[in-house]
Write an enzyme that holds these catalytic residues in place. Structure first.
Site, PDB file in Angstrom:
ATOM      1  N   LYS A 294       0.862  -1.185   0.000  1.00  0.00           N
ATOM      2  CA  LYS A 294       0.000   0.000   0.000  1.00  0.00           C
ATOM      3  C   LYS A 294       0.903   1.242   0.000  1.00  0.00           C
ATOM      4  O   LYS A 294       1.810   1.333   0.808  1.00  0.00           O
ATOM      5  CB  LYS A 294      -0.877  -0.021   1.260  1.00  0.00           C
ATOM      6  CG  LYS A 294      -2.153   0.733   1.147  1.00  0.00           C
ATOM      7  CD  LYS A 294      -3.154   0.306   2.231  1.00  0.00           C
ATOM      8  CE  LYS A 294      -4.517   0.880   1.938  1.00  0.00           C
ATOM      9  NZ  LYS A 294      -5.549   0.427   2.872  1.00  0.00           N
ATOM     10  N   GLU A 381     -19.683  -4.942  10.146  1.00  0.00           N
ATOM     11  CA  GLU A 381     -20.589  -4.148  10.989  1.00  0.00           C
ATOM     12  C   GLU A 381     -21.722  -5.002  11.573  1.00  0.00           C
ATOM     13  O   GLU A 381     -22.138  -4.776  12.705  1.00  0.00           O
ATOM     14  CB  GLU A 381     -21.161  -2.983  10.173  1.00  0.00           C
ATOM     15  CG  GLU A 381     -20.144  -1.876   9.890  1.00  0.00           C
ATOM     16  CD  GLU A 381     -19.229  -2.159   8.728  1.00  0.00           C
ATOM     17  OE1 GLU A 381     -19.388  -3.212   8.069  1.00  0.00           O
ATOM     18  OE2 GLU A 381     -18.318  -1.345   8.480  1.00  0.00           O
ATOM     19  N   ARG A 409     -25.537  -1.377   7.134  1.00  0.00           N
ATOM     20  CA  ARG A 409     -25.237  -2.810   6.975  1.00  0.00           C
ATOM     21  C   ARG A 409     -25.883  -3.639   8.079  1.00  0.00           C
ATOM     22  O   ARG A 409     -26.185  -4.804   7.914  1.00  0.00           O
ATOM     23  CB  ARG A 409     -23.708  -3.044   7.064  1.00  0.00           C
ATOM     24  CG  ARG A 409     -22.975  -2.971   5.794  1.00  0.00           C
ATOM     25  CD  ARG A 409     -23.053  -4.259   5.001  1.00  0.00           C
ATOM     26  NE  ARG A 409     -22.683  -4.059   3.630  1.00  0.00           N
ATOM     27  CZ  ARG A 409     -21.419  -4.114   3.204  1.00  0.00           C
ATOM     28  NH1 ARG A 409     -20.434  -4.324   4.062  1.00  0.00           N
ATOM     29  NH2 ARG A 409     -21.150  -3.918   1.910  1.00  0.00           N
TER      30      ARG A 409
HETATM   31  C1  LIG Z   1     -19.098  -1.569   4.914  1.00  0.00           C
HETATM   32  C2  LIG Z   1     -17.868  -0.712   4.968  1.00  0.00           C
HETATM   33  N1  LIG Z   1     -17.226  -0.566   6.134  1.00  0.00           N
HETATM   34  C3  LIG Z   1     -16.131   0.218   6.218  1.00  0.00           C
HETATM   35  C4  LIG Z   1     -15.661   0.870   5.110  1.00  0.00           C
HETATM   36  C5  LIG Z   1     -14.458   1.782   5.195  1.00  0.00           C
HETATM   37  N2  LIG Z   1     -13.360   1.262   4.390  1.00  0.00           N
HETATM   38  C6  LIG Z   1     -13.115   1.689   3.177  1.00  0.00           C
HETATM   39  S1  LIG Z   1     -11.818   0.933   2.459  1.00  0.00           S
HETATM   40  C7  LIG Z   1     -11.539   0.020   3.875  1.00  0.00           C
HETATM   41  C8  LIG Z   1     -10.397  -0.929   3.948  1.00  0.00           C
HETATM   42  C9  LIG Z   1     -10.334  -1.794   2.732  1.00  0.00           C
HETATM   43  O1  LIG Z   1      -9.227  -2.663   2.867  1.00  0.00           O
HETATM   44  P1  LIG Z   1      -8.899  -3.619   1.635  1.00  0.00           P
HETATM   45  O2  LIG Z   1     -10.145  -4.215   1.125  1.00  0.00           O
HETATM   46  O3  LIG Z   1      -7.830  -4.519   2.105  1.00  0.00           O
HETATM   47  O4  LIG Z   1      -8.382  -2.619   0.508  1.00  0.00           O
HETATM   48  P2  LIG Z   1      -7.050  -1.737   0.520  1.00  0.00           P
HETATM   49  O5  LIG Z   1      -7.466  -0.336   0.946  1.00  0.00           O
HETATM   50  O6  LIG Z   1      -6.097  -2.353   1.487  1.00  0.00           O
HETATM   51  O7  LIG Z   1      -6.553  -1.765  -0.891  1.00  0.00           O
HETATM   52  C10 LIG Z   1     -12.487   0.305   4.822  1.00  0.00           C
HETATM   53  C11 LIG Z   1     -12.537  -0.296   6.175  1.00  0.00           C
HETATM   54  C12 LIG Z   1     -16.385   0.700   3.903  1.00  0.00           C
HETATM   55  N3  LIG Z   1     -16.011   1.362   2.763  1.00  0.00           N
HETATM   56  N4  LIG Z   1     -17.443  -0.096   3.851  1.00  0.00           N
HETATM   57 MG   LIG Z   2      -5.802  -4.284   2.108  1.00  0.00          MG
END
Ligand SMILES: Cc1ncc(C[n+]2csc(CCOP(=O)(O)OP(=O)(O)O)c2C)c(N)n1
Ligand SMILES: [Mg+2]
Ligand SMILES: CC(=O)[C@@H](O)[C@H](O)COP(=O)(O)O
Length: 642
Positions: A294, A381, A409
């Site tokens: 990242k 959630e 959710r």
């Molecule tokens: C239901 C929900 N909960 C929380 C979030 C906030 N959120 C956005 S991206 C993320 C992390 C995503 O991690 P990953 O899927 O590993 O993708 P990366 O950013 O590491 O590429 C979160 C918690 C969201 N978008 N949707």
């Molecule tokens: Mg990730």
């Protein structure tokens, strides 16, 4: 900027990227040119997000992956589904959206920060909430099979997306639904914070387990060292797989009927391309496990992956945010987080839960200072709410800190598990109201409406950050499920009392009396109400009262009816959708009591609100600028005898 250590400003020119209108242009580039293109894309991402803010870290991590996807597949015939799609900027750049619209991404004049079917045919499925990609992609693949098409469907899922229940529900269903689905597991070991839970540990094992790695990668040569292994090698891949499944622990994914490939270096463009070509030809569902970093290519984003997950505008050279280090006044999330620390220190039974968002919710303070009373359950959630409900049955006082939009959710858990059983869970819903740059998937405009209809709960909204802490105390002092909603960003700059003062449940606060017009306002709308009072009293010569409604449920019916019977016009103001919102509640209350006082309901219209530069910008675009609200009230005044 060719490696992760340099920090000098990225190039402002993008000679190769500016020629890319689609995949065919990509395929004309040599390997060396593709590497140069990757650098130009990184430069573009850094330059644009340094001005606009945005999800820089996630997008820097998928540059090679996104290029490889477009080298191997043909959108829009082939369909990509990005999970959350915050990491879709590179995909946008490679599908003809590299013009001024990209310069304005997440602002009023530019692209959405997420994928959107309205924005491009190359965006097969929109998102903004995590955990949806695999399920939607499986639906697309199954529909493709049912209609006899032969295009490809690819789900691009981050490692934290696998902490979502929906992702696992879809994984459970893949093998029974389709023979052809490509799943990319983009594993950077991070959610917004460090990824959590058993899935995360398991994926890490796959990456770091030398036995698995070596055997998995080089099984052929391994076989040659085993008596009789040579003849097996001659039997080809099928036999190899048979042998391997006996020798190498098959991955969780294979247990689900999905062929596992990897883990591979997600920044090795030729390697990723080769694996995607193999996956494309596979006649069984396949998951390609790519390991990425990242923030790759920009040292501050590598060093601070949580901050650069979704960054505010920053100085490229230093990586420092352009905003003040300590926002004044403090953000609601930090007021909540610091108050939670005090409550937790005073009572070990008070605990708090986040769904993978310690920083955004402010629970980072609790995690740092009282870690034993802090829980991060991942992007889950529904589980967070049930987990809290279970805790509450054992005498804990759990707080679920979940953004208003993400709490959607867990709507069934709120009804079925918490309120039906009257379990005293406290919900602190940040981002109630607008999240301007994130747009429609992130605005918290529905919670007033969706909570209003649920029995056995209390919903309240503070007028400022001091009252937020009073409301937390109020919530803890009673035994019903309690929801506190508050906006993204800074508070009102008021002093926060050392000792919170609990409020009387269901009692509003009269901020100023008024005999002609009385405005009932919630949260940040109180400022607007006070401004309207001033203007109307000065220009229309009418007396205007302003009420801090405080409680949506239970509503201060006694005060409302008393005022409605003596004033000429009632006004409600809420930062939520009008449909079924606070104004609807007031209208229903008046109607139930046969009170006919005219009512103006100021709130968000019955439509999805897109992304924009700021709250005021979006309000102006949706008829909610101060002058619009004044005009609305004056128009009504013309119809009543004031
Ligand atoms: C239901 C929900 N909960 C929380 C979030 C906030 N959120 C956005 S991206 C993320 C992390 C995503 O991690 P990953 O899927 O590993 O993708 P990366 O950013 O590491 O590429 C979160 C918690 C969201 N978008 N949707
Ligand atoms: Mg990730
Ligand atoms: C993609 C996603 O859902 C989060 O990164 C979200 O954009 C965070 O929003 P805040 O910036 O309001 O915390």
């Amino acid at each position: 900027m060719n490696d992760d250590t340099q920090n000098n400003a990225p190039s402002e020119s993008y000679p190769l990227l500016s020629k890319i209108k689609g995949a065919s242009d990509l395929r004309e580039l040599s390997q060396e040119q593709l590497e140069t293109l990757a650098q130009e894309i990184r430069d573009r991402l850094i330059n644009v997000t340094s001005v606009n803010g945005g999800h820089l870290g996630p997008n820097l991590g998928v540059v090679e992956l996104s290029i490889a996807l477009h080298l191997v597949f043909n959108t829009p015939q082939d369909q990509f589904v990005f999970d959350t799609s915050h990491q879709g900027y590179v995909h946008k750049l490679l599908t003809g959206r590299n013009g001024p619209e990209f310069d304005g991404i997440r602002s009023s004049k530019g692209l959405s920060g997420f994928l959107s079917r309205d924005e491009s045919d190359h965006d097969a499925f929109g998102a903004g909430h995590a955990g949806t990609a695999l399920s939607a992609a499986l639906g697309m693949a199954t529909a493709r099979d049912a209609t006899g098409s032969d295009d490809h469907v690819v789900a691009v899922c981050g490692d934290a997306a696998f902490t979502c229940g929906i992702t696992m529900e879809a994984l459970n269903n893949v093998a029974e639904s389709t023979k052809r689905l490509v799943i990319i597991l983009n594993d950077n070991e991070w959610s917004i914070a460090k990824n959590v839970g058993a899935i995360s540990k398991y994926l890490n094992e796959l990456i770091t387990n030398p036995i698995y790695n070596r055997l998995h990668h080089d099984f052929g040569s391994f076989l040659k060292n085993v008596p009789g292994g040579d003849s097996l090698v001659k039997l080809g891949k099928k036999a190899e797989r048979g042998w391997k499944s006996m020798v190498v622990p098959s991955s969780l994914f294979e247990k689900f009927g999905v062929r596992y490939l990897g883990p591979i270096d997600g920044h090795d463009l030729p390697l990723v391309t080769r694996y995607l070509e193999f996956a494309r030809e596979s006649h069984e569902p396949v998951i390609v496990h790519v390991v990425t970093k990242k923030g790759k290519g920009y040292k501050p984003a590598i060093d601070f992956p949580e901050r650069f997950h979704g960054t505010s505008p920053f100085a490229i050279e230093s990586g420092k945010s352009n905003g003040s280090a300590k926002p004044t006044p403090p953000n609601y999330q930090d007021v909540f987080g610091k108050a939670m620390v005090k409550f937790a220190k005073a009572d070990t039974k008070k605990v708090a839960i986040t769904g993978a968002m310690p920083s955004g919710t402010g629970l980072i303070h609790l995690s740092n200072e009282v870690p034993e009373q802090f829980y991060d359950v991942g992007i889950a959630e529904e589980h967070a709410v049930l987990f809290a409900a279970g805790m509450a049955t054992r005498g804990l006082r759990p707080v679920c800190a979940i953004y208003s939009t993400f709490l959607q959710r867990a709507f069934d858990q709120i009804i079925h598990d918490v309120c039906l059983q009257k379990l005293p869970v406290v919900f602190c819903m940040d981002r109630a109201g607008l999240s301007p740059n994130d747009g429609a998937t992130h605005h918290g405009l529905f919670d007033i409406s969706y909570l209003r209809m649920v029995p056995n709960l209390i919903t309240m909204q503070p007028k400022d950050e001091d009252e937020l802490v009073d409301m937390m105390q109020t919530a803890f002092d009673q035994d019903l499920p309690a929801f506190i909603r508050y906006p993204r960003g800074a508070g009102e700059g008021v002093t926060i009392k050392d000792e919170p003062k609990p409020l009387t449940i269901g009692k509003a606060e009269i901020l100023s009396d008024g005999s002609d017009i009385v405005i009932w306002a919630l949260g940040p709308m109180i400022k607007d109400a006070l401004a309207l009072k001033k203007k109307i009293e000065a220009e229309d010569g009418l007396s205007v009262g302003v009420i801090n409604a405080r409680f949506i449920k239970p509503l201060d019916t006694e005060l409302l009816l008393a005022q409605a019977k003596q004033c000429r016009l009632l006004v409600t103001m809420e930062d939520g959708i009008r449909t079924g919102g606070f104004g609807s509640l007031v209208a229903e209350t008046l109607s139930d009591e046969d009170v006919t006082t005219p009512l103006v309901r100021i709130g968000w219209p019955d439509e999805f609100v897109g992304h924009g530069d700021s709250v005021s910008d979006l309000r102006a675009r949706h008829g909610l600028a101060p002058e619009d609200m004044l005009a609305n009230i004056r128009a009504k005044l013309k119809t009543v005898d004031v």
